[in-house]
Scaffold this motif. Structure first.
Motif, PDB file in Angstrom:
ATOM      1  N   LEU A   6      43.914  56.622  29.677  1.00  0.00           N
ATOM      2  CA  LEU A   6      43.465  55.493  29.160  1.00  0.00           C
ATOM      3  C   LEU A   6      44.144  54.250  29.764  1.00  0.00           C
ATOM      4  O   LEU A   6      43.407  53.193  29.732  1.00  0.00           O
ATOM      5  N   ALA A   7      45.410  54.513  30.004  1.00  0.00           N
ATOM      6  CA  ALA A   7      45.846  53.336  30.745  1.00  0.00           C
ATOM      7  C   ALA A   7      45.512  52.829  32.163  1.00  0.00           C
ATOM      8  O   ALA A   7      45.229  51.793  32.528  1.00  0.00           O
ATOM      9  N   SER A   8      45.136  53.896  32.970  1.00  0.00           N
ATOM     10  CA  SER A   8      44.429  53.667  34.398  1.00  0.00           C
ATOM     11  C   SER A   8      42.849  53.056  33.942  1.00  0.00           C
ATOM     12  O   SER A   8      42.559  52.061  34.764  1.00  0.00           O
ATOM     13  N   PHE A   9      42.375  53.547  33.009  1.00  0.00           N
ATOM     14  CA  PHE A   9      40.938  52.974  32.524  1.00  0.00           C
ATOM     15  C   PHE A   9      41.239  51.349  32.292  1.00  0.00           C
ATOM     16  O   PHE A   9      40.454  50.477  32.710  1.00  0.00           O
ATOM     17  N   VAL A  10      42.180  51.066  31.317  1.00  0.00           N
ATOM     18  CA  VAL A  10      42.389  49.657  31.103  1.00  0.00           C
ATOM     19  C   VAL A  10      42.755  48.788  32.256  1.00  0.00           C
ATOM     20  O   VAL A  10      42.060  47.472  32.391  1.00  0.00           O
ATOM     21  N   VAL A  11      43.469  49.202  33.101  1.00  0.00           N
ATOM     22  CA  VAL A  11      43.845  48.455  34.077  1.00  0.00           C
ATOM     23  C   VAL A  11      42.576  48.129  35.136  1.00  0.00           C
ATOM     24  O   VAL A  11      42.460  47.088  35.629  1.00  0.00           O
ATOM     25  N   MET A  12      41.789  49.140  35.409  1.00  0.00           N
ATOM     26  CA  MET A  12      40.613  49.077  36.223  1.00  0.00           C
ATOM     27  C   MET A  12      39.568  48.083  35.694  1.00  0.00           C
ATOM     28  O   MET A  12      38.964  47.307  36.406  1.00  0.00           O
ATOM     29  N   ASP A  13      39.770  48.185  34.187  1.00  0.00           N
ATOM     30  CA  ASP A  13      38.765  47.446  33.459  1.00  0.00           C
ATOM     31  C   ASP A  13      38.983  45.732  33.546  1.00  0.00           C
ATOM     32  O   ASP A  13      38.155  45.025  33.692  1.00  0.00           O
ATOM     33  N   GLY A  14      40.332  45.729  33.535  1.00  0.00           N
ATOM     34  CA  GLY A  14      40.811  44.521  33.834  1.00  0.00           C
ATOM     35  C   GLY A  14      40.645  43.888  34.969  1.00  0.00           C
ATOM     36  O   GLY A  14      40.174  42.705  35.211  1.00  0.00           O
ATOM     37  N   MET A  15      40.743  44.699  35.919  1.00  0.00           N
ATOM     38  CA  MET A  15      40.286  44.010  37.663  1.00  0.00           C
ATOM     39  C   MET A  15      38.834  44.047  37.672  1.00  0.00           C
ATOM     40  O   MET A  15      38.619  43.099  38.458  1.00  0.00           O
ATOM     41  N   PHE A  16      38.090  44.680  36.920  1.00  0.00           N
ATOM     42  CA  PHE A  16      36.742  44.457  37.066  1.00  0.00           C
ATOM     43  C   PHE A  16      36.318  43.111  36.264  1.00  0.00           C
ATOM     44  O   PHE A  16      35.488  42.519  37.024  1.00  0.00           O
ATOM     45  N   VAL A  17      36.774  42.895  35.147  1.00  0.00           N
ATOM     46  CA  VAL A  17      36.410  41.413  34.734  1.00  0.00           C
ATOM     47  C   VAL A  17      37.051  40.282  35.266  1.00  0.00           C
ATOM     48  O   VAL A  17      36.424  39.516  35.448  1.00  0.00           O
ATOM     49  N   SER A  18      38.097  40.379  35.861  1.00  0.00           N
ATOM     50  CA  SER A  18      38.666  39.572  36.873  1.00  0.00           C
ATOM     51  C   SER A  18      37.882  39.294  38.016  1.00  0.00           C
ATOM     52  O   SER A  18      37.670  38.129  38.511  1.00  0.00           O
ATOM     53  N   MET A  19      37.345  40.431  38.694  1.00  0.00           N
ATOM     54  CA  MET A  19      36.262  40.306  39.613  1.00  0.00           C
ATOM     55  C   MET A  19      35.003  39.417  39.394  1.00  0.00           C
ATOM     56  O   MET A  19      34.652  38.639  39.858  1.00  0.00           O
ATOM     57  N   GLY A  20      34.677  39.555  37.923  1.00  0.00           N
ATOM     58  CA  GLY A  20      33.473  38.605  37.556  1.00  0.00           C
ATOM     59  C   GLY A  20      33.743  37.262  37.402  1.00  0.00           C
ATOM     60  O   GLY A  20      33.109  36.449  37.784  1.00  0.00           O
ATOM     61  N   ALA A  21      35.040  36.935  36.996  1.00  0.00           N
ATOM     62  CA  ALA A  21      35.374  35.922  36.726  1.00  0.00           C
ATOM     63  C   ALA A  21      35.724  34.785  38.157  1.00  0.00           C
ATOM     64  O   ALA A  21      35.278  33.794  38.171  1.00  0.00           O
ATOM     65  N   ILE A  22      36.153  35.494  39.183  1.00  0.00           N
ATOM     66  CA  ILE A  22      36.322  34.943  40.403  1.00  0.00           C
ATOM     67  C   ILE A  22      34.884  34.718  41.050  1.00  0.00           C
ATOM     68  O   ILE A  22      34.699  33.836  41.530  1.00  0.00           O
TER      69      ILE A  22
END
Length: 225
Positions: A6-22
């Motif tokens: 679950l922690a790995s998923f949360v980290v990747m999910d955070g990177m994913f939305v950060s990618m969208g913001a960039i």
């Protein structure tokens, strides 16, 4: 104990939305500034090339990324695997979308010389002067095709004939510039792929936990998982 899956998923999910913001910030800011009047040759070469970029597609892709991120929130808040499956399909769709934008930019590098020729011929003598000065060149293909603009770099036909045309330095500049951007787009696709893998792992983990919970319930040991 922290669930590592679950922690790995949360980290990747955070990177994913950060990618969208960039992507959203870059697309909006550059789209608003690339039509400003240039004051320097490198700036002109960059901004005129930016005008060929698919910024609208980038904005749409960023919005889709945010929508996908929102779909992951109920998946994290509950043990419902349906939301996770939906999010996984959306991430795959986003990866294809992002890959398409990256390929479009890659294709731009294959026809850079022709693109810059169109850019060059459509510019005013002032902008051509800026690029001649910045890249130490005269004319586009050569000093006479199209004809050079008289300036400090190219003060006369004789001097201009000894200088290279601007196509070579402009192509080198443009290819290096666009290479960095489409490589970043392909990197974003990599993040999508890792997020899909993390989602698959989380789905498998939840399925196993649910199976063990049913086994414990049948044996009377409720609440173990």
């Amino acid at each position: 104990m922290v669930n590592k899956v679950l922690a790995s998923f949360v980290v990747m999910d955070g990177m994913f939305v950060s990618m969208g913001a960039i992507m959203l910030g870059f697309s909006i800011i550059v789209q608003q500034t690339c039509f400003d009047t240039p004051t320097e040759g490198n700036e002109a070469a960059r901004d005129l090339l930016y005008q060929k970029f698919p910024f609208t597609a980038g904005i749409v892709n960023a919005v889709f990324i945010f929508a996908t991120f929102l779909a992951t929130i109920p998946a994290l808040a509950t043990n419902n695997r349906s939301w996770l499956k939906l999010a996984a399909f959306m991430v795959v769709a986003d990866a294809i979308f992002t890959l398409g934008i990256g390929v479009d930019l890659w294709v731009l590098t294959l026809k850079m010389k022709d693109e810059y020729f169109e850019i060059w011929t459509s510019q005013s003598p002032h902008v051509q002067d800026l690029m001649q000065t910045a890249f130490s060149c005269c004319g586009y293909l050569n000093s006479s095709s199209p004809a050079f603009v008289t300036d400090q770099t190219c003060p006369s036909p004789a001097a201009a004939a000894l200088m290279r045309g601007c196509s070579t330095p402009l192509n080198s500049f443009g290819n290096t510039f666009v290479d960095n951007i489409f490589t970043a787009m392909f990197g974003m696709v990599g993040i999508d792929v890792v997020l899909v893998m993390a989602t698959a792992c989380l789905l498998k983990d939840r399925k196993e936990r649910e199976r063990f919970r049913h086994i414990d319930e049948k044996s009377g040991a409720r609440g173990t998982f």
